[in-house]
Design a protein around this motif. Structure first.
Motif, PDB file in Angstrom:
ATOM      1  N   THR A  23     -22.999 -34.911  92.479  1.00 28.39           N
ATOM      2  CA  THR A  23     -24.536 -34.831  92.267  1.00 28.39           C
ATOM      3  C   THR A  23     -23.976 -36.459  91.587  1.00 28.39           C
ATOM      4  O   THR A  23     -23.181 -37.115  91.901  1.00 28.39           O
ATOM      5  CB  THR A  23     -24.371 -34.644  90.210  1.00 28.39           C
ATOM      6  OG1 THR A  23     -23.171 -35.076  89.515  1.00 28.39           O
ATOM      7  CG2 THR A  23     -24.154 -33.158  90.907  1.00 28.39           C
ATOM      8  N   TRP A  24     -25.270 -36.606  90.976  1.00 31.55           N
ATOM      9  CA  TRP A  24     -25.438 -38.793  90.917  1.00 31.55           C
ATOM     10  C   TRP A  24     -25.832 -38.826  89.620  1.00 31.55           C
ATOM     11  O   TRP A  24     -27.197 -38.974  90.064  1.00 31.55           O
ATOM     12  CB  TRP A  24     -26.641 -39.089  92.708  1.00 31.55           C
ATOM     13  CG  TRP A  24     -25.240 -39.013  93.469  1.00 31.55           C
ATOM     14  CD1 TRP A  24     -25.044 -39.658  94.441  1.00 31.55           C
ATOM     15  CD2 TRP A  24     -26.557 -38.634  94.715  1.00 31.55           C
ATOM     16  NE1 TRP A  24     -24.133 -39.153  95.762  1.00 31.55           N
ATOM     17  CE2 TRP A  24     -25.983 -38.774  95.641  1.00 31.55           C
ATOM     18  CE3 TRP A  24     -28.048 -37.555  94.932  1.00 31.55           C
ATOM     19  CZ2 TRP A  24     -26.052 -38.196  96.783  1.00 31.55           C
ATOM     20  CZ3 TRP A  24     -27.850 -36.761  96.453  1.00 31.55           C
ATOM     21  CH2 TRP A  24     -27.522 -38.001  97.428  1.00 31.55           C
TER      22      TRP A  24
ATOM     23  N   TRP B 160     -26.596 -42.300  99.171  1.00 30.53           N
ATOM     24  CA  TRP B 160     -25.887 -41.902 101.239  1.00 30.53           C
ATOM     25  C   TRP B 160     -25.245 -43.097 101.571  1.00 30.53           C
ATOM     26  O   TRP B 160     -24.309 -43.499 101.680  1.00 30.53           O
ATOM     27  CB  TRP B 160     -26.537 -41.122 102.235  1.00 30.53           C
ATOM     28  CG  TRP B 160     -27.636 -40.038 101.713  1.00 30.53           C
ATOM     29  CD1 TRP B 160     -29.055 -40.523 101.539  1.00 30.53           C
ATOM     30  CD2 TRP B 160     -26.939 -39.257 101.566  1.00 30.53           C
ATOM     31  NE1 TRP B 160     -28.431 -38.857 101.203  1.00 30.53           N
ATOM     32  CE2 TRP B 160     -28.294 -38.035 101.031  1.00 30.53           C
ATOM     33  CE3 TRP B 160     -25.545 -38.767 101.359  1.00 30.53           C
ATOM     34  CZ2 TRP B 160     -27.793 -37.136 100.899  1.00 30.53           C
ATOM     35  CZ3 TRP B 160     -25.286 -36.835 101.314  1.00 30.53           C
ATOM     36  CH2 TRP B 160     -26.200 -35.914 100.937  1.00 30.53           C
ATOM     37  N   TYR B 161     -25.228 -44.146 100.876  1.00 31.38           N
ATOM     38  CA  TYR B 161     -24.732 -45.461 100.791  1.00 31.38           C
ATOM     39  C   TYR B 161     -23.193 -44.969  99.436  1.00 31.38           C
ATOM     40  O   TYR B 161     -21.925 -45.313 100.277  1.00 31.38           O
ATOM     41  CB  TYR B 161     -25.262 -46.816 100.347  1.00 31.38           C
ATOM     42  CG  TYR B 161     -24.603 -47.774 100.396  1.00 31.38           C
ATOM     43  CD1 TYR B 161     -23.590 -47.661 102.135  1.00 31.38           C
ATOM     44  CD2 TYR B 161     -24.450 -48.838  99.403  1.00 31.38           C
ATOM     45  CE1 TYR B 161     -22.974 -49.465 102.105  1.00 31.38           C
ATOM     46  CE2 TYR B 161     -23.339 -50.499  99.991  1.00 31.38           C
ATOM     47  CZ  TYR B 161     -22.745 -49.951 101.391  1.00 31.38           C
ATOM     48  OH  TYR B 161     -22.508 -51.446 101.311  1.00 31.38           O
TER      49      TYR B 161
ATOM     50  N   ILE C  68     -38.534 -45.287  89.240  1.00 30.68           N
ATOM     51  CA  ILE C  68     -37.291 -45.502  88.106  1.00 30.68           C
ATOM     52  C   ILE C  68     -36.141 -46.154  88.115  1.00 30.68           C
ATOM     53  O   ILE C  68     -35.296 -45.525  87.034  1.00 30.68           O
ATOM     54  CB  ILE C  68     -36.822 -43.339  87.901  1.00 30.68           C
ATOM     55  CG1 ILE C  68     -36.226 -42.923  89.468  1.00 30.68           C
ATOM     56  CG2 ILE C  68     -38.284 -42.430  88.059  1.00 30.68           C
ATOM     57  CD1 ILE C  68     -35.572 -41.423  89.500  1.00 30.68           C
ATOM     58  N   PHE C  69     -35.519 -46.303  88.834  1.00 29.37           N
ATOM     59  CA  PHE C  69     -35.065 -47.225  89.406  1.00 29.37           C
ATOM     60  C   PHE C  69     -34.564 -48.550  88.452  1.00 29.37           C
ATOM     61  O   PHE C  69     -33.739 -49.128  88.306  1.00 29.37           O
ATOM     62  CB  PHE C  69     -33.960 -47.328  90.721  1.00 29.37           C
ATOM     63  CG  PHE C  69     -33.433 -46.088  91.372  1.00 29.37           C
ATOM     64  CD1 PHE C  69     -33.372 -45.299  90.989  1.00 29.37           C
ATOM     65  CD2 PHE C  69     -35.095 -45.839  92.460  1.00 29.37           C
ATOM     66  CE1 PHE C  69     -32.717 -44.249  91.663  1.00 29.37           C
ATOM     67  CE2 PHE C  69     -34.863 -44.903  93.463  1.00 29.37           C
ATOM     68  CZ  PHE C  69     -33.515 -43.703  92.527  1.00 29.37           C
TER      69      PHE C  69
ATOM     70  N   PHE D  32     -37.931 -48.258  96.991  1.00 28.41           N
ATOM     71  CA  PHE D  32     -36.796 -48.615  96.226  1.00 28.41           C
ATOM     72  C   PHE D  32     -35.395 -49.174  96.076  1.00 28.41           C
ATOM     73  O   PHE D  32     -34.567 -49.637  95.504  1.00 28.41           O
ATOM     74  CB  PHE D  32     -36.900 -47.597  94.535  1.00 28.41           C
ATOM     75  CG  PHE D  32     -37.016 -46.858  95.739  1.00 28.41           C
ATOM     76  CD1 PHE D  32     -35.912 -46.432  96.400  1.00 28.41           C
ATOM     77  CD2 PHE D  32     -37.813 -45.338  95.467  1.00 28.41           C
ATOM     78  CE1 PHE D  32     -35.706 -44.444  96.382  1.00 28.41           C
ATOM     79  CE2 PHE D  32     -37.662 -44.464  96.051  1.00 28.41           C
ATOM     80  CZ  PHE D  32     -37.020 -43.967  96.687  1.00 28.41           C
TER      81      PHE D  32
ATOM     82  N   PHE E 210     -27.849 -50.856 104.972  1.00 23.09           N
ATOM     83  CA  PHE E 210     -27.714 -49.195 104.948  1.00 23.09           C
ATOM     84  C   PHE E 210     -29.361 -48.633 104.809  1.00 23.09           C
ATOM     85  O   PHE E 210     -29.015 -47.837 105.406  1.00 23.09           O
ATOM     86  CB  PHE E 210     -26.305 -48.990 103.864  1.00 23.09           C
ATOM     87  CG  PHE E 210     -26.439 -47.123 103.762  1.00 23.09           C
ATOM     88  CD1 PHE E 210     -24.810 -47.212 105.140  1.00 23.09           C
ATOM     89  CD2 PHE E 210     -26.826 -46.600 103.590  1.00 23.09           C
ATOM     90  CE1 PHE E 210     -24.688 -45.307 105.026  1.00 23.09           C
ATOM     91  CE2 PHE E 210     -27.024 -44.799 103.907  1.00 23.09           C
ATOM     92  CZ  PHE E 210     -25.594 -44.706 104.051  1.00 23.09           C
TER      93      PHE E 210
ATOM     94  N   ASP F 265     -32.019 -44.769 104.985  1.00 19.50           N
ATOM     95  CA  ASP F 265     -32.950 -44.498 104.346  1.00 19.50           C
ATOM     96  C   ASP F 265     -33.828 -45.647 103.288  1.00 19.50           C
ATOM     97  O   ASP F 265     -33.778 -46.267 102.177  1.00 19.50           O
ATOM     98  CB  ASP F 265     -31.926 -43.978 102.542  1.00 19.50           C
ATOM     99  CG  ASP F 265     -32.338 -43.445 101.514  1.00 19.50           C
ATOM    100  OD1 ASP F 265     -33.747 -43.423 101.875  1.00 19.50           O
ATOM    101  OD2 ASP F 265     -31.839 -42.667 100.236  1.00 19.50           O
ATOM    102  N   PRO F 266     -34.101 -45.412 104.879  1.00 17.45           N
ATOM    103  CA  PRO F 266     -36.006 -47.256 103.924  1.00 17.45           C
ATOM    104  C   PRO F 266     -36.784 -46.415 103.182  1.00 17.45           C
ATOM    105  O   PRO F 266     -38.353 -46.610 103.582  1.00 17.45           O
ATOM    106  CB  PRO F 266     -36.559 -46.908 105.764  1.00 17.45           C
ATOM    107  CG  PRO F 266     -36.465 -45.807 106.115  1.00 17.45           C
ATOM    108  CD  PRO F 266     -35.085 -44.840 105.399  1.00 17.45           C
ATOM    109  N   GLN F 267     -36.632 -46.247 102.437  1.00 17.80           N
ATOM    110  CA  GLN F 267     -37.473 -46.107 100.989  1.00 17.80           C
ATOM    111  C   GLN F 267     -37.650 -47.825 100.197  1.00 17.80           C
ATOM    112  O   GLN F 267     -36.843 -48.003 100.338  1.00 17.80           O
ATOM    113  CB  GLN F 267     -36.932 -44.576  99.779  1.00 17.80           C
ATOM    114  CG  GLN F 267     -36.847 -44.287 100.472  1.00 17.80           C
ATOM    115  CD  GLN F 267     -37.263 -42.711  99.919  1.00 17.80           C
ATOM    116  OE1 GLN F 267     -37.621 -41.333  99.569  1.00 17.80           O
ATOM    117  NE2 GLN F 267     -35.585 -42.455  99.679  1.00 17.80           N
TER     118      GLN F 267
END
Lengths: 150, 150
Positions: free
Chosen positions: A89-90, A60-61, A51-52, A40, A31, A36-38
């Motif tokens: 919110t997440w 978004w997944y 931070i993760f 982390f 995904f 969202d190819p970042q």
């Protein structure tokens, strides 16, 4: 075929459940690679420095999986689940290995003044992990038809 | 490598653009089959009878494509785009054939009191179709680091 629900069948406070899904690392990465190819979300070493702390799912997944759970769940609105928007919110990340489900609670029901055959129903969809911790809280307005005259 | 932006580089009112993407019917259906398998996202005849009139993209596909555009766009925040939540609306559907881009405007900037090395930046991300009409408006809070001391 599942029974469909009209606005007239809903009541404030009523709750609806879904099944559950376990998030895999491969699906998280697939995904993220597309949407969202970042680093982390894709690379363990980069995630460790973020931070993760380790590879986390794109928000978004989490949102997309939550939608799938809802479509297959108990909230079987006549005409389908049509969202007009909402507040999301997440509170914490989703990680590979987490098992997610969604709990829905009806917060408000309003019949349209201009189109009395339908209304707006506000629900809170909480996506919970296997510890019952919310990973997504979405307060969403949905378009819901009224029951047609018999 | 693209220049990264810290909280100190942002200012209320500043705007950022993205590239664009054209939505295909095949990709709309593939996303819907996995995450939002409702008839109006998958079947032309069913979509014709729905409020959409023809096959429309899942709102979550619009959201996911918007994220991809943002990741590849001008808003190159140091450490990545980390959203804490936001307010989303879909004023109109995305249809196959639409070409989408995202316009970002900085709405507010607040340095964290408890963690002065970072802050919360509120942006409005408008996803626009080829006619400049918004298909998604997301007011999002993002975690943004401050520039480290030299």
């Amino acid at each position: 075929m599942r029974r469909v629900l009209y606005l007239d069948d809903l009541a404030v406070g009523r709750k609806f459940a879904t099944g559950s899904v376990t998030v895999t690392l491969a699906a998280c990465k697939a995904f993220a690679a597309e949407f969202d190819p970042q680093p982390f979300h894709l690379d363990e070493a980069a995630a460790r420095e973020s931070i993760f702390g380790r590879i986390a799912a794109s928000g978004w997944y989490t949102a997309s999986l939550s939608m799938r759970l809802l479509v297959d769940g108990e909230l079987t609105i006549a005409g389908g689940l049509i969202g007009l928007g909402g507040d999301m919110t997440w509170p914490r990340p989703t990680y590979p290995g987490d098992t997610l489900r969604v709990e829905t609670e009806v917060l408000a029901i309003r019949v349209s003044e201009s189109k009395p055959d339908r209304g707006i129903v506000t629900v809170r969809n909480q996506t919970l992990n296997q510890r019952g911790e919310p990973v997504q809280i979405a307060v969403v307005k949905m378009l819901v038809p009224r029951r047609p005259p018999a």
